[in-house]
Scaffold this active site. Sequence first.
Site, short mmCIF file in Angstrom:
data_model
loop_
_atom_site.label_atom_id
_atom_site.label_comp_id
_atom_site.label_asym_id
_atom_site.label_seq_id
_atom_site.Cartn_x
_atom_site.Cartn_y
_atom_site.Cartn_z
N HIS A 83 0.85 -1.20 0.00
CA HIS A 83 0.00 0.00 0.00
C HIS A 83 0.89 1.26 0.00
O HIS A 83 0.92 2.02 0.96
CB HIS A 83 -0.88 -0.04 1.25
CG HIS A 83 -2.07 0.88 1.21
ND1 HIS A 83 -2.00 2.19 0.79
CD2 HIS A 83 -3.37 0.65 1.55
CE1 HIS A 83 -3.19 2.74 0.90
NE2 HIS A 83 -4.05 1.83 1.35
N GLU A 113 -0.35 1.34 -5.57
CA GLU A 113 -0.27 0.13 -4.76
C GLU A 113 -0.30 -1.14 -5.61
O GLU A 113 -1.37 -1.57 -6.03
CB GLU A 113 -1.44 0.10 -3.78
CG GLU A 113 -1.67 1.39 -3.03
CD GLU A 113 -3.02 1.43 -2.34
OE1 GLU A 113 -3.48 0.34 -1.89
OE2 GLU A 113 -3.62 2.51 -2.27
#
Length: 280
Positions: free
Chosen positions: A143, A246
């Site tokens: 992330h 991400e």
Amino acid sequence: MAPIRLQGKEGEKITVRRYGAHVTSFVVKGREALFVSERAVFQPPKAIRGGVPICFPQFSDLGSVPQSHGFARNATWKLVKMQGDRAILSLKHEDVQEWQEAYPHQWEVVLEVSVGKERGKMCMKVRVTNRGEENMPFTFAFHTYLRVDACCARVENLKGLEYWDNTKNRETKVDQENHISPYSEVDRVYLNAPDNIRVVENSTGREIIVRKRNLPSVVVWNPWQKKAVALPDMGDLEYRGMICVEPAIVEPIQLKPGETWEAEQSVEIRMFEPGKAPAL
């Protein structure tokens, strides 16, 4: 718990924390490449807002765990090995017994963080092993929060691709834009994205190349003003200084007993003459 600090031959600096196996800083030529909120909490049970959270055993709500993005980013990992430019950390199912009921599997995750061989590059490699006797489903994401001027940065190489629009209840759309420069909330899951995604700051002469392997999808996210204000661990205006790119796998993997799944991402910083961004 003292952070792990890595350094490259060209002066690159990486900071990794055992809490979440979380990379919280990547500095190239004195400039920070990763965004971490000034309000970030660096202790349990809250996940660190920014850097590179590890989403396992699920990305978002795509799994059985009743916590968005799973629990790996909220756990304390073991440091297996460290040398000047690399660190290896691990997390096992017995380290997070409180999640055994929600995720009843036996497993080990190993993460290697290193300064890349090329100048201005950070590499992250993950290895997931099923130690149990039944198939183990999971999804995963790096992330990655990038520190950029959101309004002026361009996320490139996604035109023509199908994506889920999470601002519209995962409505499936096709990207018709040459690039993404957020002027409102952006939350897109590109299901089959190329392995090289570029973020360009043309005015400052900087590009960030996010490369991935064995991670079919890419998520692009910026909460923008309304959602940023609602996040207690993010400043009201900090959305202006970040965008998430991400690498992820959002279709569940069914890992067989004894098998290992591997993936990686790298983040590379390049400089160019302002206004003259090179081809990807």
